[in-house]
Design a protein around this motif. Structure first.
Motif, PDB file in Angstrom:
ATOM      1  N   PHE A   8       5.416  12.855 -51.025  1.00 31.07           N
ATOM      2  CA  PHE A   8       4.076  13.421 -51.134  1.00 31.07           C
ATOM      3  C   PHE A   8       3.065  12.348 -51.549  1.00 31.07           C
ATOM      4  O   PHE A   8       1.923  12.347 -51.081  1.00 31.07           O
ATOM      5  N   TYR A  19      -4.161  18.952 -50.585  1.00 32.59           N
ATOM      6  CA  TYR A  19      -2.852  19.544 -50.300  1.00 32.59           C
ATOM      7  C   TYR A  19      -1.729  18.748 -50.962  1.00 32.59           C
ATOM      8  O   TYR A  19      -0.837  19.324 -51.611  1.00 32.59           O
ATOM      9  N   PHE A  20      -1.762  17.425 -50.841  1.00 30.51           N
ATOM     10  CA  PHE A  20      -0.664  16.625 -51.379  1.00 30.51           C
ATOM     11  C   PHE A  20      -0.750  16.478 -52.897  1.00 30.51           C
ATOM     12  O   PHE A  20       0.283  16.291 -53.548  1.00 30.51           O
ATOM     13  N   CYS A  75       1.131  19.463 -53.888  1.00 31.49           N
ATOM     14  CA  CYS A  75       2.572  19.258 -53.677  1.00 31.49           C
ATOM     15  C   CYS A  75       3.172  18.383 -54.777  1.00 31.49           C
ATOM     16  O   CYS A  75       4.277  18.663 -55.276  1.00 31.49           O
ATOM     17  N   ARG A 110       6.025  19.704 -57.339  1.00 28.11           N
ATOM     18  CA  ARG A 110       7.326  19.052 -57.355  1.00 28.11           C
ATOM     19  C   ARG A 110       7.664  18.516 -58.739  1.00 28.11           C
ATOM     20  O   ARG A 110       8.788  18.661 -59.231  1.00 28.11           O
ATOM     21  N   ASP A 136      11.035  17.897 -47.623  1.00 26.34           N
ATOM     22  CA  ASP A 136       9.728  17.335 -47.942  1.00 26.34           C
ATOM     23  C   ASP A 136       9.023  16.829 -46.689  1.00 26.34           C
ATOM     24  O   ASP A 136       7.796  16.923 -46.570  1.00 26.34           O
ATOM     25  N   ILE A 148       7.500  19.802 -45.080  1.00 31.87           N
ATOM     26  CA  ILE A 148       6.322  20.244 -45.843  1.00 31.87           C
ATOM     27  C   ILE A 148       5.119  19.358 -45.524  1.00 31.87           C
ATOM     28  O   ILE A 148       3.999  19.844 -45.348  1.00 31.87           O
ATOM     29  N   CYS A 149       5.356  18.058 -45.427  1.00 31.55           N
ATOM     30  CA  CYS A 149       4.261  17.129 -45.114  1.00 31.55           C
ATOM     31  C   CYS A 149       3.726  17.357 -43.704  1.00 31.55           C
ATOM     32  O   CYS A 149       2.511  17.396 -43.485  1.00 31.55           O
ATOM     33  N   GLY A 199       1.835  20.564 -43.543  1.00 28.74           N
ATOM     34  CA  GLY A 199       0.577  20.401 -44.263  1.00 28.74           C
ATOM     35  C   GLY A 199      -0.488  19.722 -43.426  1.00 28.74           C
ATOM     36  O   GLY A 199      -1.634  20.179 -43.371  1.00 28.74           O
TER      37      GLY A 199
END
Length: 328
Positions: free
Chosen positions: A54, A104-105, A108, A112, A131, A134-135, A138
């Motif tokens: 992330f 967004y990150f 995350c 996490r 992950d 998810i990235c 996103g």
């Protein structure tokens, strides 16, 4: 709305001056800081496992935003855009994509780090692969959700005009309020609420005793510094922008009856937009001061060759791996 309420030349020059000065200040620190961050993360990504994916994507989002600044600086210094309308719209669009990707990150990273403190045994190699998904999801969601920014701009604009001078498409009152509410909820209120929740949960974990596989007190404190830093970035960079953003939208859509209020909003919004861009320079500082591995490598100037790295990793015992893993 009469002609006296439209943007004056003095207002335009004020906005250009603010953007040119601030973007020039954050360009070099943002460029060097994020390049260095990507270098460290790519070299040591196998040595650590905590939210690094992330952080790398956050650094990419910040770097892409920084790389667009020279064109913006040129426009605001020369008061003209000679690079064509398609490139203008692309730069305009990517500005918001990269900003909301950063939001967004940051969420995350906070989630996490909180998860690794609350449930440290749940993270494994399969979660690391998750992950990546998810990235990817996103980036896709952010690109789709940011499409209204260019689509709401009128394509018929005078030559040499870009960014802050792009005129708005006619939008009905109901549609405008729907766009604003959805944008504020998805782009700021929900993400900020999640970051605050992670901060409270991580701070609360400091009161519980550490036993077994639960991270030690030092690791909990590092995690708290990380999520607190994310919250500070939200407050300093993104909160002011999302306060003025709906007002700026209404002002540019000529939905405000007061010319004085419209002028005030159009003078404040450039400042908050510059604060939103400031996160490009603040995020690398967050990595350095809250990520133990990042700080240790830079402070000791230990960026070894691949052979040296392999030799170091081969000397790490299983217990060392457990202790070292949560460092990032």
């Amino acid at each position: 709305m009469n002609h006296s309420c439209e943007s004056s030349e003095a207002l335009r020059m004020y906005q250009h001056h603010v953007y040119a000065v601030v973007y020039s200040i954050i360009l070099l620190p943002g460029l060097l800081g994020n390049l260095l961050a990507l270098w460290v993360f790519m070299v040591y990504i196998k040595e650590t496992k905590k939210a690094v994916m992330f952080m790398m994507n956050l650094a990419v989002a910040d770097l892409l935003q920084v790389l667009s600044l020279p064109l913006r600086i040129y426009y605001y210094l020369n008061n003209t855009w000679p690079f064509g309308h398609p490139l203008c719209m692309l730069c305009f669009y990517l500005k918001y994509v990269n900003m909301y990707a950063s939001i967004y990150f940051l969420v995350c990273i906070s989630m996490r780090r909180c998860e690794l403190i609350m449930r440290p045994l749940r993270y494994n190699s399969s979660r690391r692969k998750g992950d990546l998904l998810i990235c990817g999801v996103g980036w896709l969601l952010v690109c789709l959700c940011c499409l209204p920014f260019p689509l709401l701009r009128n394509p018929r604009i005078p030559d040499g005009v870009c960014f802050s001078e792009l005129p708005m498409q006619p939008v009905g009152t109901s549609a405008a309020w729907a766009i604003l509410i959805i944008g504020e909820l998805l782009g700021f209120i929900i993400p900020f609420t999640l970051v605050l929740a992670c901060t409270c949960l991580t701070a609360g974990s400091l009161r519980r005793p550490t036993t077994g596989a639960i991270p030690d007190l030092g690791e909990k404190q590092r995690a708290l510094r990380m999520v607190l830093s994310c919250a500070v970035v939200f407050l300093v960079c993104f909160a002011p922008y999302h306060i003025t953003m709906p007002l700026d939208f209404l002002a540019k859509a000529n939905a405000l009856g007061s010319c004085g209020l419209r002028s005030l909003i159009l003078r404040c919004h450039p400042v908050t937009l510059c604060l939103a861009s400031l996160n490009c320079s603040l995020d690398p500082l967050m990595y350095y001061f809250t990520t133990a591995e990042f700080w240790r490598r830079l402070s000791k100037a230990e960026l070894p060759e691949g052979v040296t790295l392999s030799r170091r990793l081969s000397c790490i015992t299983p217990q060392d791996s457990i202790d070292e893993g949560p460092a990032v």
